[in-house]
Design a protein around this motif. Structure first.
Motif, PDB file in Angstrom:
ATOM      1  N   UNK A 150      91.387  15.946  43.384  1.00 56.89           N
ATOM      2  CA  UNK A 150      91.946  17.070  44.127  1.00 56.89           C
ATOM      3  C   UNK A 150      92.596  16.638  45.424  1.00 56.89           C
ATOM      4  N   UNK A 151      91.991  15.669  46.097  1.00 56.90           N
ATOM      5  CA  UNK A 151      92.563  15.154  47.347  1.00 56.90           C
ATOM      6  C   UNK A 151      93.918  14.512  47.077  1.00 56.90           C
ATOM      7  N   UNK A 152      93.986  13.628  46.080  1.00 57.18           N
ATOM      8  CA  UNK A 152      95.236  12.914  45.829  1.00 57.18           C
ATOM      9  C   UNK A 152      96.309  13.828  45.258  1.00 57.18           C
ATOM     10  N   UNK A 153      95.913  14.836  44.488  1.00 53.55           N
ATOM     11  CA  UNK A 153      96.901  15.817  44.028  1.00 53.55           C
ATOM     12  C   UNK A 153      97.464  16.605  45.208  1.00 53.55           C
ATOM     13  N   UNK A 154      96.587  16.948  46.171  1.00 61.51           N
ATOM     14  CA  UNK A 154      97.056  17.633  47.371  1.00 61.51           C
ATOM     15  C   UNK A 154      98.035  16.783  48.159  1.00 61.51           C
ATOM     16  N   UNK A 155      97.760  15.482  48.270  1.00 63.03           N
ATOM     17  CA  UNK A 155      98.685  14.589  48.976  1.00 63.03           C
ATOM     18  C   UNK A 155     100.061  14.610  48.316  1.00 63.03           C
ATOM     19  N   UNK A 156     100.072  14.586  46.992  1.00 59.69           N
ATOM     20  CA  UNK A 156     101.348  14.615  46.282  1.00 59.69           C
ATOM     21  C   UNK A 156     102.109  15.916  46.571  1.00 59.69           C
ATOM     22  N   UNK A 157     101.356  16.995  46.803  1.00 55.39           N
ATOM     23  CA  UNK A 157     101.967  18.295  47.112  1.00 55.39           C
ATOM     24  C   UNK A 157     102.281  18.450  48.596  1.00 55.39           C
ATOM     25  N   UNK A 158     101.852  17.473  49.419  1.00 56.25           N
ATOM     26  CA  UNK A 158     102.070  17.564  50.850  1.00 56.25           C
ATOM     27  C   UNK A 158     101.047  18.431  51.556  1.00 56.25           C
ATOM     28  N   UNK A 159      99.822  18.484  51.004  1.00 60.99           N
ATOM     29  CA  UNK A 159      98.760  19.329  51.551  1.00 60.99           C
ATOM     30  C   UNK A 159      97.504  18.483  51.736  1.00 60.99           C
ATOM     31  N   UNK A 192     106.269   7.516  45.166  1.00 59.59           N
ATOM     32  CA  UNK A 192     107.044   7.900  43.992  1.00 59.59           C
ATOM     33  C   UNK A 192     106.610   9.314  43.617  1.00 59.59           C
ATOM     34  N   UNK A 193     107.030   9.793  42.458  1.00 63.70           N
ATOM     35  CA  UNK A 193     106.722  11.168  42.062  1.00 63.70           C
ATOM     36  C   UNK A 193     105.235  11.393  41.841  1.00 63.70           C
ATOM     37  N   UNK A 194     104.474  10.325  41.579  1.00 59.26           N
ATOM     38  CA  UNK A 194     103.059  10.478  41.248  1.00 59.26           C
ATOM     39  C   UNK A 194     102.105  10.152  42.385  1.00 59.26           C
ATOM     40  N   UNK A 195     102.598   9.543  43.456  1.00 61.46           N
ATOM     41  CA  UNK A 195     101.688   9.044  44.475  1.00 61.46           C
ATOM     42  C   UNK A 195     102.268   9.244  45.869  1.00 61.46           C
TER      43      UNK A 195
END
Length: 557
Positions: free
Chosen positions: A23-32, A131-134
């Motif tokens: 959840x943390x890393x997905x938030x980073x990808x979203x800019x949150x 990149x798009x994933x990280x």
């Protein structure tokens, strides 16, 4: 202390994402900035986990946090983490406004902020998309928002119940000590050096290999980068023809002293009679082999375990992880580089009296202060010296002490505690570390006090770690380590507390604390020729940050 190699690829080292951290890393990808928060008490978990450490409740929910905070501590790195990241660059420990219990280790951008940023300055957490994933969080200084450190001091001292009566420590002794050749780029195998040290320790105990029925090692084969771990206990047992009733190796526990503690417990519990315990490293040889192209560097990443919260942020070496402790101590108590220099100069002077020490040429304060920066406030001469070498001891049943050819070393107390959240940067107060818990458990197991200690062999993977240990062990008050060592008089051979009499790791060589253990034994046995002090009680410590262990040793009566 050993280091992790920087990534040869472009961009930061990627994390090994887990079910807890996704959840943390997905938030980073979203800019949150998204972290789990406890629905019962509101505590925000970082690093993310499945249970609230405060309640403890399993009712957690993701929370998007306002990404602003203050710099709690920082270091400027002068060594590259990766080819595409220019040096110097700054690593900051950021304490969040929205959740002060959270401290994030982040790289600061742009890189030229290293000249201006200070403890207490405000930053906003942004996201650098690889990149798009990280995407990785970074700290962006807020213009015009300088100073104002909360200066909250939640001293991380802990207490433990007193232990009295029969103790396992008193049912075991250190019967023998041995060491291989120690030096730079010896180009010998781990097993070769270990056999030398083991045979020397066994002979020193007046035993033959056939008498050894237990074995233990730190940290266990395959742990850490190449050259760090030493040989598998099975290899050593096979090489020496041992028939074992007990064996053990591992990296978790009371730092590099854990296998000694394990051996004491095994001997005291009747699992074995004579345990061979060793620590071996050939980091210097491996580094030379890699530079020569004889050995390929290991692959880097993905970063898992505790490194998930350090390596992706370009905090890739122990210097990056530990320098912020020193910076915070300087900020809060006014500790100076010259005070740390007294530790380095004392080590060098002692090394000059010690056969086998690797750094023996005279060292002046001006030379120390002029050494090149590594990760501020640490400079080259604040760092230990990588070497090849093996140290071994034999831990035997105490009732065998009378049969030994030489004096045994008695184990008065073992320090194994942590007592605080075991994390690199989540301590309540980074002006202390796990040493506080280890020291508290040790002193709870003895009637002796710091005033009874005649000689101290304290872990100095970096100079300031020895200072932190002096405070944790109670030789001075918390925050007074700088004045205690200033000028070097108190810690010199003729001072009130001789420190690291064999040169420590700063000048004797990086043996991960085991050179300190050997030196304590030699001092108690009256065998430290040229540097001998009148020692009946010695303390040995290893570890830094969330890793710590210590032993209180006494001369056999």
């Amino acid at each position: 202390m050993s280091t992790h190699a920087g990534s040869a690829a472009q961009g930061p080292i990627r994390p090994q994402v887990t079910a807890d951290s996704v959840g943390f890393w997905e938030g980073c990808r979203e800019g949150v900035l998204r972290l789990p928060a406890c629905e019962d008490c509101g505590y925000v978990l970082y690093p993310p986990g499945p249970i609230c450490p405060r309640c403890p409740s399993r009712s957690l929910a993701p929370r998007d946090l306002e990404p602003e905070g203050r710099v709690y501590s920082l270091t400027v790195s002068h060594q590259p983490a990766r080819p595409d990241l220019p040096v110097p660059y700054t690593i900051a420990i950021v304490e969040l406004d929205a959740a002060p219990e959270v401290r994030m280790t982040l790289r600061v951008r742009p890189a030229d902020q290293h000249a201006e940023l200070a403890i207490g300055d405000r930053v906003r957490i942004g996201f650098e998309h690889v990149d798009d994933d990280f995407a990785v969080p970074v700290a962006d200084p807020l213009a015009g928002e300088a100073g104002g450190d909360r200066h909250r001091s939640e001293l991380g001292r802990v207490t433990f119940a007193r232990v009295s009566g029969d103790k396992p420590e008193h049912r075991a002794v250190i019967a023998g000590v041995g060491q291989s050749a120690v030096g730079r780029r010896l180009m010998r195998s781990e097993l070769d050096l270990t056999v030398d040290a083991a045979l020397a320790a066994i002979a020193d105990a007046g035993l033959a290999p056939g008498d050894i029925d237990g074995i233990a090692a730190y940290p266990g084969a395959g742990v850490g980068p190449p050259g760090y771990a030493g040989p598998h206990t099975d290899e050593v047992a096979a090489a020496l023809g041992l028939e074992l009733a007990w064996h053990r190796a591992g990296a978790e526990g009371a730092g590099q002293l854990q296998p000694i503690i394990d051996a004491v417990l095994a001997v005291a519990g009747g699992l074995c009679t004579h345990a061979l315990v060793y620590r071996t490293s050939i980091e210097s040889t491996v580094a030379a082999a890699m530079r020569a192209g004889i050995m390929a560097p290991p692959p880097v990443g993905p970063a898992g375990g505790f490194t998930e919260w350090l390596l992706p942020f370009d905090a890739v070496t122990p210097a990056h992880w530990l320098a912020p402790y020193a910076a915070r101590h300087q900020h809060q108590f006014g500790t100076t580089r010259a005070q740390l220099g007294a530790i380095a100069l004392t080590a060098r002077a002692n090394a000059a009296r010690t056969p086998g020490a690797v750094m023996t040429e005279p060292l002046t304060m001006d030379e120390y202060l002029a050494s090149r920066p590594i990760a501020t406030p640490l400079h080259l001469l604040d760092c230990d010296v990588p070497v090849d070498g093996s140290t071994a001891v034999v831990v035997s049943r105490a009732d065998r002490a009378a049969d030994l050819p030489g004096p045994a070393v008695r184990i008065e107390a073992m320090g194994t505690g942590v007592g605080l959240r075991p994390s690199w940067h989540q301590w309540p107060d980074l002006t202390t570390m796990a040493a506080s818990g280890a020291a508290a458990t040790m002193w709870a197991r003895t009637d002796l006090t710091p005033a009874d200690v005649d000689v101290a062999q304290l872990y100095d993977g970096f100079s300031f770690l020895a200072l932190f240990w002096l405070e944790a062990l109670g030789f001075c008050e918390h925050g007074d380590g700088g004045p205690f060592v200033e000028g070097g008089g108190r810690i010199a051979l003729g001072g009130e507390l001789p420190l690291n009499t064999g040169g420590g790791q700063l000048s004797g060589g990086r043996l991960h604390g085991w050179g300190l253990l050997r030196e304590a034994c030699l001092q108690l046995r009256g065998q430290a020729t040229g540097r001998q002090v009148d020692a009946e009680v010695a303390v040995v410590s290893t570890g830094g940050g969330p890793v710590a262990g210590c032993l209180l040793l006494t001369r056999a009566g």
